[in-house]
Enzyme design. Structure first.
Site, PDB file in Angstrom:
ATOM      1  N   GLU A 149      -5.624   6.330  -1.479  1.00 56.96           N
ATOM      2  CA  GLU A 149      -4.652   5.253  -1.413  1.00 56.96           C
ATOM      3  C   GLU A 149      -5.298   4.063  -0.712  1.00 56.96           C
ATOM      4  O   GLU A 149      -5.861   3.207  -1.347  1.00 56.96           O
ATOM      5  CB  GLU A 149      -3.380   5.723  -0.714  1.00 56.96           C
ATOM      6  N   GLU A 162       2.791   9.661   8.819  1.00 56.59           N
ATOM      7  CA  GLU A 162       3.513   8.949   7.759  1.00 56.59           C
ATOM      8  C   GLU A 162       5.003   9.269   7.786  1.00 56.59           C
ATOM      9  O   GLU A 162       5.835   8.425   7.520  1.00 56.59           O
ATOM     10  CB  GLU A 162       2.932   9.364   6.400  1.00 56.59           C
TER      11      GLU A 162
HETATM   12  C1  RAM Z   1       3.089   4.854  -0.031  1.00 52.88           C
HETATM   13  C2  RAM Z   1       2.166   4.151   0.886  1.00 52.88           C
HETATM   14  C3  RAM Z   1       2.788   3.129   1.775  1.00 52.88           C
HETATM   15  C4  RAM Z   1       4.143   2.713   1.361  1.00 52.88           C
HETATM   16  C5  RAM Z   1       4.361   2.813  -0.112  1.00 52.88           C
HETATM   17  C6  RAM Z   1       5.748   2.448  -0.565  1.00 52.88           C
HETATM   18  O1  RAM Z   1       2.385   5.485  -1.039  1.00 52.88           O
HETATM   19  O2  RAM Z   1       1.471   5.097   1.620  1.00 52.88           O
HETATM   20  O3  RAM Z   1       2.805   3.506   3.112  1.00 52.88           O
HETATM   21  O4  RAM Z   1       4.308   1.381   1.780  1.00 52.88           O
HETATM   22  O5  RAM Z   1       4.054   4.053  -0.634  1.00 52.88           O
END
Ligand code: RAM
Length: 821
Positions: A445, A706
């Protein structure tokens, strides 16, 4: 940002009343009476390219005593003459990286990294040599075998279709009279390597193979000059770097090494001529930010033997970077494989499930002799590494890489777990500020997600001087803006990835410049045309002022554990915020008509918001924490509804703990404490049940996760995502109490309002744009003691917890209140 240099200074000592800036005999500002000034934009005649300018600032205090500080800057190239060159891609054999599991996304081989060399003759002594260099891809340059510059992953990531950064490196000391060699190794990087979760497409993201452009400008001692640029006289060969990819990893086969290739005397007869790929210089731009550097090295916290030739190394810290490995003599052909992971599985082995398709695997094939291995063109997010293929490990360290923003802040308090949280936030910043602000450094990512950046920015600004880093990123953001005003979700823009902006993501195109302006005081951050184009885009598609259309992938309050905040409410709150801040930005630039128009628009959005989403005084549709947080923080409610709404927010927080996702989390503690519930904000900070910050700390987190609870499908469960680390701004701004008055910029009018909660002490320091700010408080002998340092040129209003208020000038101040609260 205007291109003319901003000359800035920090203050120490007495309050200044006037300044004068002089630039190398070409410009003087004259004496300017301005006690607030901490910078001046160069306004002299056009500066010559490739020229060093010494400059100085003189400041006078009230008594007329002057003080002078000196510095210098050097200008870049204005016109390029060199060509873009590359290895002929059709003459190069692709290599497959090691893969495991699902190969669907990994069916493209990687190219060996080309080594480009050019021998040249310096006819006499060289007084100055500057290498102006860039790549489509990544470059590592040497002069006679010496590495030029200390940047890594250069030239950095931009949308190369719009802008390609170049660096200017002083290589004078490596140039000899007579024969010299310029050597450059290229890698795919963001240009043609794997980027994000989008499989490398047929055209790859930006290009198919890396290209180089460089000009070495030599100034001889006799004053004459010569330029050695990239052209068809360069030769190319391949050596030990078999492939290098940001996500897949890097492979060195030392049996294929070409010793001495980048020094004089190497026979390149067997090498091929390069191909000239073009002469377009229009996208080249001097890079405005600090490069990524190898900032520090960390020794392992523990090394465990897994088998006769396998070790598990624990660095005790989740970080972004790569390993440096001193390897003993090995049988030629021995493969040493390094795999990386953030966590271990139940059996104590690497858990790589959350890396998705990022192999994060580096390989060294030994030629026999002892050697030191460190990849050059990749980085990984990891705490653990498994090293296999070698029985006796030599020295191992983790090399930490990030954009080398100067550290600016410190925060500490009486709760060691909160201090660990602060350290986790700092590490999250390090690991994710790598050329662009990324969401995470480990999986496939690592994109410049805009909401993540926007919510974390206030914390980031306290931790480090991120002015240049974000000035660069704002160019990426503007490059990513569509002609009709739309901002995307990620910048640099990547075709096919989350292209149309979602509420709170796209709005970073307005929120980030405004925050930077407030912290650093430079109006050039505020590109009103770009900001207004975004507001007008949303308005055009939503004439009834409720933002329902063109919400992109609408991520809502991403990863909120609680009930969903109504999407239109959330979107409309951000629409209002963007209109409101753009109106203020127009005001800063004296664009009165725009200011009035946008202010009216913001007012109308607010009216529509209340009508649509506030069914009863102090109640909002959906009745969610994030709904109340946005409405309160963005000033969306009539004054008499504010207290009931804040009460309702507090009830929800008391009942459920935090229920916000990415778009509310940064507001939780600031809004609660602004509305008289610092106690509750402290309770949230100190809470250890999930969801909470300290739950992560108690479970061994060394970066911020996260997800609140760290429990998610492995495909989306990063352990180094900084959005929830946005609480960091409240540690400095709330617990320590460093803030500024509403109309103040660059901390000219400080508001110091510590919120002790039930901590017994806290201290924070912050190198602001103006100078050093420090706050330290403790409870001792039944009293509250506070020490405050106010930088020169600033004043402070100090609020003690017992209600006392003091107005103080710059300098050091001590306060004491007998009542504790
Ligand atoms: C995820 C990313 C990010 C977020 C988006 C919407 O895949 O890790 O943190 O902003 O999605």
């Amino acid at each position: 940002m205007a291109d003319s240099p901003l000359l800035s200074w920090q203050l120490r000592g007495a309050d200044p009343v006037a300044f004068q800036v002089e630039v190398g005999g070409v410009w003087s500002s004259g004496r300017v009476t301005d006690p607030a000034a901490i910078s001046a934009r160069y306004a002299g005649p056009p500066l010559r390219p490739g020229t060093r300018y010494d400059w100085q600032v003189t400041l006078w205090d009230r008594d007329g005593t002057p003080g002078t500080a000196r510095s210098w800057f050097e200008t870049g190239l204005d016109t390029w003459s060199a060509a873009w060159i590359a290895a002929d891609p059709d003459a190069v054999e692709h290599v497959d990286p090691p893969t495991e599991g699902d190969l669907a996304l990994r069916d493209h081989g990687l190219l060996p990294c080309p080594q480009l060399r050019r021998a040249f003759h310096a006819r006499s002594r060289v007084a100055a040599a500057r290498l102006h260099i860039s790549a489509k891809g990544l470059y590592a340059a040497t002069v006679n075998g010496h590495r030029a510059g200390d940047g890594r992953l250069t030239p950095g990531w931009t949308d190369y279709r719009r802008r390609i950064q170049y660096q200017t490196l002083d290589v004078t000391r490596w140039i000899a009279e007579g024969e010299n060699v310029l050597g450059v190794t290229l890698a795919d990087g963001w240009w043609s390597g794997y980027v994000g979760f989008d499989p490398r497409r047929p055209g790859y993201h930006y290009g198919r193979f890396p290209e180089l452009i460089a000009e070495l400008h030599l100034t001889y001692a006799d004053g004459s000059a010569e330029v050695v640029g990239t052209d068809d006289a360069w030769r190319v060969g391949h050596g030990h770097v078999r492939y290098a990819d940001l996500l897949k990893g890097e492979c060195h086969d030392l049996r294929a090494a070409t010793p001495g290739w980048d020094r004089p005397g190497f026979d390149d007869a067997g090498w091929r001529p390069v191909v000239v790929t073009g002469r377009d210089h229009t996208r080249l731009a001097a890079s405005p930010d600090e490069p990524v550097r190898a900032v520090r090295e960390i020794a392992p916290a523990a090394v465990t033997r897994l088998g006769p030739a396998a070790h598990l190394v624990d660095f005790g810290q989740n970080l972004a970077g790569r390993l440096r490995l001193a390897l003993p003599e090995l049988r030629p052909g021995t493969r040493v494989v390094i795999r990386h992971a953030e966590t271990l599985d139940g059996a104590g082995r690497l858990d790589t499930a959350n890396l998705r398709t990022a192999d994060a695997t580096d390989v060294l094939v030994s030629a026999g002799p002892a050697t030191v291995f460190e990849p050059d063109f990749t980085y990984h997010g990891f705490r653990y590494a498994e090293i296999s293929g070698v029985a006796d490990l030599g020295e191992v360290s983790a090399v930490v890489l990030h954009s080398d923003t100067a550290w600016a802040g410190t925060f500490e308090c009486s709760d060691p777990e909160v201090n660990r949280l602060q350290r986790n936030i700092e590490w999250g910043q390090r690991g994710n500020f790598v050329s662009v602000p990324t969401d995470c450094p480990q999986r496939d990512e690592r994109l410049g997600w805009m909401a993540d950046a926007q919510v974390f920015l206030p914390a980031a600004c306290f931790n480090a001087d991120v002015a240049a880093f974000f000035a660069k990123w704002l160019r990426d953001v503007r490059d990513a803006q569509t002609p009709d005003g739309g901002f995307p979700n990620v910048a640099p823009r990547l075709s096919g990835v989350a292209e149309e902006g979602a509420p709170g993501w796209a709005d970073a195109g307005v929120l980030v410049p405004w925050q930077l302006y407030r912290v650093y005081g430079d109006p050039a951050f505020l590109d009103v045309d770009s900001m207004a184009a975004w507001v007008d885009f949303v308005h055009r598609h939503n004439p009834d002022l409720i933002w329902r259309a063109r919400t992109g992938p609408h991520y809502a309050d991403w990863l909120a554990p609680g009930p969903a905040t109504p999407r239109d409410l959330l979107a409309t709150a951000f629409f209002h915020r963007s209109a409101d801040l753009t109106a203020r930005a127009a005001g800063v630039h004296g664009r009165t008509a725009d200011e009035e128009r946008l202010r009216r628009l913001a007012g109308d959005i607010r009216t529509a918001f209340i009508k649509t989403f506030a069914p009863a005084p102090g109640r909002l549709a959906g009745d969610t924490q994030t709904g109340y947080l946005l409405a309160l923080a963005f000033g969306l409610l009539p004054p008499e509804w504010v207290a009931p709404a804040a009460r309702r927010l507090a009830e929800l927080v008391e009942e459920h703990g935090p229920q916000t996702g990415f778009l509310g989390v940064n507001l939780l503690c600031p809004v609660l404490s602004a509305h008289g519930r610092a106690d509750l904000a402290h309770a949230l900070l100190r809470r250890t049940d999930p969801p909470s910050w300290l739950h992560q700390v108690r479970n061994g987190a060394t970066t911020v996760w996260e997800r609140w609870d760290g429990k998610g499908a492995p495909s989306m469960n990063s352990f180094n995502h900084y959005a929830f680390g946005s609480i960091g701004a409240w540690l400095y701004g709330g617990v320590a109490g460093i803030g500024q008055a509403p109309g103040s910029v660059a901390y000219r009018e400080l508001v110091i309002r510590p919120l002790p909660g039930d901590l017994s002490w806290a201290r924070a320091s912050y190198e602001s744009a103006r100078g050093r700010i420090a706050v330290s408080w403790e409870r001792a002998e039944g009293a509250f003691h506070l020490a405050v340092t106010v930088p020169p040129g600033s004043t402070a209003t100090v609020h003690l917890p017992d209600g006392q208020t003091h107005h103080v000038p710059s300098g050091d101040h001590l306060f004491r209140s007998t009542q504790e609260t």
